[in-house]
Structures are given as C-alpha cells and as structure tokens.
Design an enzyme around this catalytic site. Structure first.
Site, short mmCIF file in Angstrom:
data_model
loop_
_atom_site.label_atom_id
_atom_site.label_comp_id
_atom_site.label_asym_id
_atom_site.label_seq_id
_atom_site.Cartn_x
_atom_site.Cartn_y
_atom_site.Cartn_z
N HIS A 237 0.86 -1.20 0.00
CA HIS A 237 0.00 0.00 0.00
C HIS A 237 0.89 1.24 0.00
O HIS A 237 1.67 1.42 -0.92
CB HIS A 237 -0.93 -0.10 1.22
CG HIS A 237 -2.07 0.87 1.25
ND1 HIS A 237 -2.45 1.66 0.19
CD2 HIS A 237 -2.94 1.16 2.27
CE1 HIS A 237 -3.50 2.38 0.54
NE2 HIS A 237 -3.80 2.12 1.80
N HIS A 276 -2.74 -2.50 -9.55
CA HIS A 276 -3.68 -1.78 -8.68
C HIS A 276 -4.93 -2.63 -8.55
O HIS A 276 -5.34 -3.30 -9.50
CB HIS A 276 -4.03 -0.42 -9.28
CG HIS A 276 -4.60 0.52 -8.27
ND1 HIS A 276 -5.95 0.53 -7.97
CD2 HIS A 276 -4.02 1.42 -7.47
CE1 HIS A 276 -6.15 1.45 -7.03
NE2 HIS A 276 -5.00 2.00 -6.71
N ASP A 332 2.45 5.26 -6.94
CA ASP A 332 3.74 5.17 -6.23
C ASP A 332 4.93 5.06 -7.14
O ASP A 332 6.08 5.18 -6.69
CB ASP A 332 3.70 3.93 -5.30
CG ASP A 332 2.69 4.13 -4.20
OD1 ASP A 332 1.73 3.36 -4.12
OD2 ASP A 332 2.85 5.10 -3.44
C1 SDX Z 1 -1.56 2.06 -3.45
O1 SDX Z 1 -6.25 0.62 -3.25
C2 SDX Z 1 -5.76 1.83 -3.51
O2 SDX Z 1 -6.43 2.70 -4.00
C3 SDX Z 1 -4.33 2.02 -3.10
C4 SDX Z 1 -3.71 3.34 -3.54
C5 SDX Z 1 -4.32 4.50 -2.82
O3 SDX Z 1 -4.26 5.61 -3.34
O4 SDX Z 1 -4.75 4.30 -1.66
O5 SDX Z 1 -3.86 3.52 -4.93
C6 SDX Z 1 -2.21 3.37 -3.20
O6 SDX Z 1 -1.48 1.27 -2.56
C7 SDX Z 1 -1.09 1.73 -4.86
C8 SDX Z 1 -0.54 0.28 -4.97
C9 SDX Z 1 0.89 0.30 -4.41
N1 SDX Z 1 1.40 -1.08 -4.32
C10 SDX Z 1 2.36 -1.50 -5.13
O7 SDX Z 1 2.81 -0.86 -6.08
C11 SDX Z 1 2.89 -2.89 -4.80
C12 SDX Z 1 2.95 -3.72 -6.08
N2 SDX Z 1 1.59 -3.98 -6.53
C13 SDX Z 1 1.01 -5.27 -6.20
O8 SDX Z 1 1.35 -5.74 -4.91
C14 SDX Z 1 -0.47 -5.37 -6.55
O9 SDX Z 1 -0.61 -4.92 -7.84
C15 SDX Z 1 -1.51 -4.70 -5.68
C16 SDX Z 1 -1.40 -5.15 -4.27
C17 SDX Z 1 -1.39 -3.22 -5.79
C18 SDX Z 1 -2.88 -5.11 -6.24
O10 SDX Z 1 -2.93 -6.46 -6.17
P1 SDX Z 1 -4.23 -7.28 -6.64
O11 SDX Z 1 -5.25 -6.42 -7.30
O12 SDX Z 1 -4.65 -8.09 -5.47
O13 SDX Z 1 -3.66 -8.16 -7.79
P2 SDX Z 1 -3.26 -9.63 -7.57
O14 SDX Z 1 -2.29 -9.71 -6.42
O15 SDX Z 1 -4.50 -10.45 -7.53
O16 SDX Z 1 -2.42 -9.93 -8.90
C19 SDX Z 1 -3.07 -10.26 -10.10
C20 SDX Z 1 -1.96 -10.88 -10.95
C21 SDX Z 1 -1.17 -11.93 -10.19
O17 SDX Z 1 -0.65 -12.77 -11.20
P3 SDX Z 1 -0.82 -14.38 -11.00
O18 SDX Z 1 0.05 -14.68 -9.77
O19 SDX Z 1 -2.28 -14.59 -10.74
O20 SDX Z 1 -0.30 -14.95 -12.27
O21 SDX Z 1 -1.01 -9.85 -11.25
C22 SDX Z 1 0.24 -10.17 -10.63
C23 SDX Z 1 -0.04 -11.18 -9.54
O22 SDX Z 1 1.09 -12.02 -9.34
N3 SDX Z 1 0.72 -8.91 -10.06
C24 SDX Z 1 1.97 -8.49 -10.14
C25 SDX Z 1 1.98 -7.23 -9.55
N4 SDX Z 1 0.75 -6.92 -9.13
C26 SDX Z 1 -0.02 -7.97 -9.44
N5 SDX Z 1 3.07 -9.09 -10.66
C27 SDX Z 1 4.21 -8.37 -10.59
N6 SDX Z 1 4.30 -7.14 -10.03
C28 SDX Z 1 3.21 -6.55 -9.51
N7 SDX Z 1 3.31 -5.35 -8.98
#
Ligand code: SDX
Length: 398
Positions: A237, A276, A332
C-alpha cells in the site's frame, strides 16, 4: 439454513459502504473528488482547499476557506509532552512507526479522546466537536510528521509558523527545500502541494477502509487515524513508494532490467509501483506525477534513477506478462523519485503519503459518522476448522 456463504478475499467484490466522496473508474483511469476531475484539482486547487472539498463536499467560498485555514493553522502546535514522547525514539527509528505511535498517543492529550468518558455518540451527534477534532488532527499531522524528520537528522523541531500555507509551513518545520529566510522554494512547495492533492483520497483503499472499520466502534479519530496509518505503512500500500526506489536502486542500470523482469516472471519479486486493485489502466495520478517530476528536476537537478524507471516502464507496458495482467504504473511508481530528488530520506516517503491521506481518512470517517443506523463493522467468516472435540489431559497426549 447456513445463509449465503460467500468467501470474498480482500473484499474484491464487496461494497461495505456508500460514499459520495471519491469516484474511480478503474478501466478508464478516471479519478474525481466530489465530482471534480483530479486533473483540474491538481492544476487549479491547493491541498488545503481539496481537504475542505473532501470533508465538507463543496469547494469553499473565500470566507469559508479563510475560516477553515485559520482553524487548521491554529491547531498546528502539539503538547510538549507529546513532542517529548516522539523525540524519545531511537534516532534511526522508522519515521512511519514514530508517526503511527505519536498519532495514537495524541488521543490521550484530548479530553474527548476517551470515548468511554465522552460517551458513545459524541462523534455522531456533536458536529461542532467533530469539526474541532478534524481541525486539530489536520493541523497536528504536519507537525508530528516534521518532528519525525528533525529527530532523524538530529536537529531540534522547528515551531509551526503563521502566514505560510499548509504545505509551506510543513516544509518550514522540516527546514527543508528552503531558501534563505526559510521561504520554501516556490516550485518545490507547489510540487509537494500537488503531490498532497493527488494523495488526498482514493475511496475505499486498504487504509481508508481501516479508518472506517476502526471508526465504526466510535473510538476517537486520533486512534482511528493511527490505525489507518498502520495499514498505509504496508509495502503493498503506501509503503510502495519507498519500495519502488529500493527496487530501482537494486536494478541500478538499464542493462540490468531484463534479468529483473525475469525474476518478476518467476514470481521472486514484484514490480513495485505497478498494478492496482481498481485501476486496470494507467493510474491518472501517475500521469500527472510523471510530468511533475520534470518541474522538480529543473530545480534540484535530474534524478539518475528516472532513466531506469522509464526504461522499466517501457518494458512493462509492452511485455505481455504485464499487459495481460493489466499492470500499469500506479501513484507510487514516480512519486518516490520526486521525494528522493527533493532530498527526503527513503523511509520518510510513507509519511509523505500519510500526511495528505489524513484528509481522505477524516472525510470518510465524518461521512461514516453521519451514516444513519450505522453498524459496528463485524464481517462474517466461513469456519473451516475442527469439528467439536473433547479436551485431552497432557499426560494422555503423545
Ligand atoms: C496504493 O487501493 C488503492 O487505491 C491504493 C492506492 C491509494 O491511493 O490508496 O492507490 C495506493 O497502494 C497503490 C498500490 C501500491 N502497491 C504496489 O505498487 C505494490 C505492487 N503492486 C502489487 O502488490 C499489486 O498490484 C496490488 C497489491 C497493488 C494489487 O494487487 P491485486 O489487485 O490483489 O492483484 P493480484 O495480487 O491479484 O495480482 C493479479 C496478478 C497476479 O498474477 P498471478 O500470480 O495470478 O499470475 O497480477 C500479478 C499477480 O502475481 N501482479 C503483479 C503485480 N501486481 C499484481 N506481478 C508483478 N508485479 C506486480 N506489482
């Protein structure tokens, strides 16, 4: 019967609140605060005006804004004992940990901070008190945040100033990015104000949902803000802006990107700053921040990691692994590079996310306090543990 048994990990498909504050269209990359597009607010408004808009629902008249600004800027002082508490941490304590602890402690300095004493309906009934708490918390957040920075660099805290804007006063208390006479550099102060606007709210993200969840027990808002800040601290996050820069530093140079991308595909690493829960397109905030970076680099000199960031973005935007998962840069991805170029310590970045997000947390908290027949949050679970069984004395256990 058992009733409907829906297991919805992470509330992917559950709406737990009705809100009129922020609207996001993840597919189209749209973000509006109270109906106003984020592109217009980031260009024409200021953070404190956006805080008013989020909390009260309308853009303030001149008088309304002046009154609001007066209230907030006259609640920037913290009790000396609270300052002593914050300065009792180790010099290298993580500033976000200090922020969370000090915000929670702040509730003990406020008579209405004890809900049991104050009675359970003060926040739902007494709007005057609720506003007072909003002014106090918005005012003190920058002082508490700046104090964590000054503590880190071993310098005394700077007292809040009058006559400066909310963000300028924050930079003054940091004594950072200031020109002689402590006037923060106008371009950098504006850039930080725009970053604060962009981070102010984002409907029911993890930390805002935590604010509503904790607030649903009618605890005081300081304690709820501390809990929300704890959720924001997580690397998935608000901690992502720090994680992005550490990721870019670990890659180091553009020629190391292919190897890094392979490690992501092997799921050994995540591409921080990408992906996201809601946006399945480019985060509109990232678009604005990307442009803002250049205004800042003009003043402070370019940030070498920007080259790695852009090359990484280009790879990710064309590689089927990421495009098939609709992984685009989020808020971010670039914000950390600006904070780094501005000279903030890496572990201070989540605090720079928390400051503006307090406005969103308070807006949602206040909206929840107005919700008729509000209920304490108590989600259901699906029990999948052991069936009933009898106790076995220890001498009979193998
Ligand atoms: C913020 O919610 C908000 O609005 C948050 C925010 C706000 O203003 O409050 O926007 C601020 O928190 C932005 C997000 C910051 N976080 C990151 O940048 C960390 C990296 N991102 C990931 O951890 C992820 O994308 C999340 C947590 C942000 C979202 O995750 P989801 O929607 O639960 O997606 P998921 O984990 O179900 O992934 C779906 C697929 C998966 O592939 P498979 O394993 O199913 O094959 O996408 C992949 C994931 O592995 N994936 C990623 C990835 N994010 C998802 N693979 C590599 N790198 C990534 N960043």
């Amino acid at each position: 019967g058992e009733g409907l048994r829906l297991f919805d990990a992470g509330f992917v498909n559950t709406a737990v609140a009705r809100s009129r504050i922020t609207e996001i269209d993840g597919a189209k990359g749209i973000l509006r605060y109270r109906g106003y597009p984020i592109e217009q607010l980031s260009e024409k408004s200021t953070f404190l005006e956006v805080a008013y808009l989020l909390i009260y629902g309308e853009l303030p008249s001149k008088n309304q804004f002046d009154d609001f600004e007066y209230e907030v800027m006259h609640h920037t002082y913290v009790h000396v004992k609270l300052a002593e508490l914050e300065q009792s941490f180790q010099y290298d304590a993580h500033p976000m940990g200090m922020f969370i602890a000090t915000m929670a402690a702040a509730s003990t300095f406020d008579p209405s901070g004890n809900p049991a004493l104050a009675g359970s309906d003060i926040y739902t009934k007494d709007k005057k008190l609720r506003n007072k708490q909003i002014f106090r918390i918005l005012g003190k957040v920058t002082t508490i945040a700046a104090m964590a920075y000054r503590h880190r660099i071993g310098r005394p805290a700077n007292p809040p100033q009058q006559g400066l804007s909310y963000t300028e006063n924050f930079l003054y208390m940091m004594d950072h990015l200031s020109e002689p006479g402590f006037r923060p550099h106008p371009v950098l102060a504006r850039a930080l104000d725009v970053l604060f606007i962009l981070h102010a709210d984002h409907e029911l993200n993890c930390s805002t949902a935590a604010m509503r969840h904790i607030g649903s027990s009618l605890v005081d808002p300081y304690s709820a803000v501390a809990g929300a800040a704890a959720a924001l601290y997580g690397p998935l996050h608000g901690g992502a802006n720090e994680a992005v820069v550490r990721m870019l530093e670990s890659i180091g140079t553009v020629d190391k990107i292919p190897a890094f991308i392979e490690s992501v595909k092997r799921r050994e690493k995540k591409l921080m700053g990408f992906g996201h829960r809601i946006y399945t397109s480019y985060d509109p905030r990232a678009t604005i921040i990307r442009k803002l970076a250049y205004d800042v680099f003009e003043v402070v000199g370019t940030e070498p990691l920007i080259e790695v960031a852009q090359a990484l973005e280009q790879v990710a935007l064309t590689d089927e692994y990421f495009t098939s998962r609709k992984l685009y840069p989020n808020v971010d991805f670039y914000s950390g590079l600006i904070y780094k170029a501005m000279g903030f310590p890496l572990d201070y970045f989540p605090v720079l996310f928390a400051i503006p997000r307090v406005a969103g947390w308070l807006a949602h908290w206040s909206e929840a306090m107005d919700e008729p027949n509000a209920k304490i949050w108590r989600p259901r679970q699906i029990y999948c543990g052991e069936a009933r069984r009898d106790y076995v004395p220890i001498e009979h256990r193998d």
